[in-house]
Scaffold this active site. Structure first.
Site, mmCIF file in Angstrom:
data_model
loop_
_atom_site.group_PDB
_atom_site.id
_atom_site.type_symbol
_atom_site.label_atom_id
_atom_site.label_comp_id
_atom_site.label_asym_id
_atom_site.label_seq_id
_atom_site.Cartn_x
_atom_site.Cartn_y
_atom_site.Cartn_z
ATOM 1 C CB CYS A 21 52.467 15.575 63.435
ATOM 2 S SG CYS A 21 51.438 14.244 62.500
ATOM 3 C CG ASN B 268 49.898 30.185 68.002
ATOM 4 O OD1 ASN B 268 49.933 30.174 69.164
ATOM 5 N ND2 ASN B 268 49.931 29.072 67.300
ATOM 6 C CB THR C 168 77.363 36.669 61.194
ATOM 7 O OG1 THR C 168 78.833 36.050 61.521
ATOM 8 C CG2 THR C 168 77.438 37.756 60.493
ATOM 9 C CG HIS D 34 57.220 35.457 59.894
ATOM 10 N ND1 HIS D 34 56.226 34.900 59.797
ATOM 11 C CD2 HIS D 34 57.972 34.977 61.094
ATOM 12 C CE1 HIS D 34 56.283 33.727 60.983
ATOM 13 N NE2 HIS D 34 57.244 33.762 61.516
ATOM 14 C CB SER E 9 58.708 36.424 64.968
ATOM 15 O OG SER E 9 59.247 35.800 64.056
ATOM 16 C CD GLN F 266 49.620 34.903 65.724
ATOM 17 O OE1 GLN F 266 49.117 35.063 64.784
ATOM 18 N NE2 GLN F 266 50.631 34.048 65.752
HETATM 19 N N1 PLP Z 1 55.106 31.878 69.057
HETATM 20 C C1 PLP Z 1 53.963 32.290 68.519
HETATM 21 C C2 PLP Z 1 52.872 32.569 69.371
HETATM 22 C C3 PLP Z 1 53.827 31.844 67.143
HETATM 23 O O1 PLP Z 1 52.600 32.179 66.490
HETATM 24 C C4 PLP Z 1 55.065 31.694 66.442
HETATM 25 C C5 PLP Z 1 54.922 31.448 64.832
HETATM 26 O O2 PLP Z 1 53.832 31.142 64.355
HETATM 27 C C6 PLP Z 1 56.146 31.401 67.088
HETATM 28 C C7 PLP Z 1 56.349 31.502 68.427
HETATM 29 C C8 PLP Z 1 57.571 30.912 66.299
HETATM 30 O O3 PLP Z 1 57.962 32.068 65.587
HETATM 31 P P1 PLP Z 1 58.876 32.097 64.380
HETATM 32 O O4 PLP Z 1 58.124 31.328 63.158
HETATM 33 O O5 PLP Z 1 59.367 33.456 63.960
HETATM 34 O O6 PLP Z 1 60.129 31.256 64.748
#
Ligand code: PLP
Length: 370
Positions: free
Chosen positions: A316, A140, A228, A192, A190, A170
């Site tokens: 953090c 990411n 749900t 988004h 994911s 990603q």
């Molecule tokens: N894994 C990776 C490589 C990501 O880039 C992200 C989010 O930036 C996630 C997991 C977590 O996904 P979510 O934000 O949908 O919980």
């Protein structure tokens, strides 16, 4: 998505006509997601996003393996997202005892200077007791793609018991997951990251792989994920994945060319700028640069003022930016890691924005250095 927040608002688990309409939408979405990920509809478990999909993959696999008793081991790359690293570390510390995980050894495997997993080190980390290996499809922060076919070969030959998970969160917008994750048992996505809604995701659980549930309750998703259904979110996930698949080739070329334009301009106009990984090794959306001697926090503030939204490592709880664990794993020294900024492009990015951003970045770096 809109009708599922209004006229078709029923719970998809109900027994009446409204519920059946909602359930039909969930099942049609499941078929779309399954076919685009090269899986069967029954392999898809809808979740609240990538974090939950990763937790279900990690803790669900460990809990299923722990039922057989005896010590178990897991391995992952050092550059995994915290949504994989932290549940693994928590399980190893015994905090996940509630899931039945007993003695667990976790090996975090080294990566190259480009962020690619070291296959020899991976082989050495695996053994008869390894029940889970997690290697992300693409990182990411830097965007580095991992050689999943080669990873799968190492895992199958060295760790016959192991389940192979990939966090493809990603990568999903730019990489065909149906082919490139075919050797994996578990795949997280994911919505988004695909232009879909926030708070929706899925885990592929490919037959004959079995996971134990992490969320217990109503028994939805064939007892694998109670709760749900977020019908609108699930419809949004399927729609976004479908749209991304349709435009993928064109978008890879378009976004990649914009990324190259940004990187080339900044490498040429801003002295002492380094690219964290070669472009052919990373997603087309990622431009990860280091501006020697510049503090990333100060730079991000200047960029924000100039209308450029960029990011650094992970924040953090105090809001301070820690040096990125990804860059440290790639052998970048902590001082240099604090000069890194990630520019992420997407389907809305235009050439005008790239040229504007390049100007703002060059001016901000120049200003901070002087
Ligand atoms: N894994 C990776 C490589 C990501 O880039 C992200 C989010 O930036 C996630 C997991 C977590 O996904 P979510 O934000 O949908 O919980």
């Amino acid at each position: 998505m809109a009708p599922f927040g209004s006229e078709i608002f029923a719970n998809a688990s109900g027994a009446h006509a409204g519920a059946r309409a909602a359930r039909r939408a969930v099942e049609e979405s499941r078929e779309v997601v399954a076919s685009l990920l090269g899986a069967r509809p029954s392999d898809i478990v809808f979740t609240s996003g990538g974090t939950e999909a990763d937790h279900l993959a990690v803790l669900g696999t460990l809990a299923a393996a722990a039922r057989h008793g005896g010590p178990i081991a897991a391995a992952c790359s050092r550059v995994e997202h915290a949504a994989v690293l932290e549940p693994l570390r928590a399980a190893a510390r015994g905090l996940a005892a509630v899931h039945g995980v007993g003695t667990l050894r976790v090996e975090e495997v080294a990566v190259s200077a480009e962020g690619v997993i070291d296959l020899d080190a991976l082989g050495e980390a695996l053994g008869e007791d390894t029940v889970l290996v997690s290697v992300m499809r693409a990182n990411n922060e830097v965007g580095t793609l991992q050689p999943l076919d080669a990873v799968a070969r190492v895992v199958r030959s060295r760790a016959p018991r192991a389940v192979l998970h990939t966090d493809a969160v990603q990568a999903a917008a730019y990489v065909d997951l149906a082919t490139s994750t075919a050797g994996c048992d578990l795949v997280s996505i994911s919505a988004h990251k695909l232009g879909g809604p926030k708070g929706a995701g899925a885990l592929v659980v490919r037959e004959p792989c079995r996971i134990a549930p992490v969320l217990h309750g109503g028994g939805q998703e064939h007892e694998r994920r109670s709760g749900t259904h977020d019908v609108a979110g699930i419809v949004g996930l399927a729609t976004a994945l479908g749209a991304a698949a349709k435009t993928r080739d064109d978008e890879c070329a378009r976004v990649g060319a914009l990324r190259d334009r940004l990187a080339d301009t900044l490498l040429a106009s801003v002295p002492d700028t380094a690219q964290s990984a070669p472009r052919d090794a990373v997603l087309p959306s990622h431009c990860h640069l280091r501006f020697s001697g510049v503090d990333q926090e100060e730079l991000l503030v200047m960029l924000d003022r100039g209308g450029v939204y960029a990011s650094a490592g992970s924040s953090c709880a105090s809001g301070a930016i820690e040096p990125s664990h990804v860059l440290l794993a790639m052998g970048v020294d902590p001082r240099e890691a604090r000069s890194a900024v990630r520019f992420t492009l997407g389907h809305t990015t235009t050439v005008e924005e790239i040229d504007l951003a390049a100007g703002v970045v060059a001016e901000a770096v120049g200003g901070l250095r002087s």
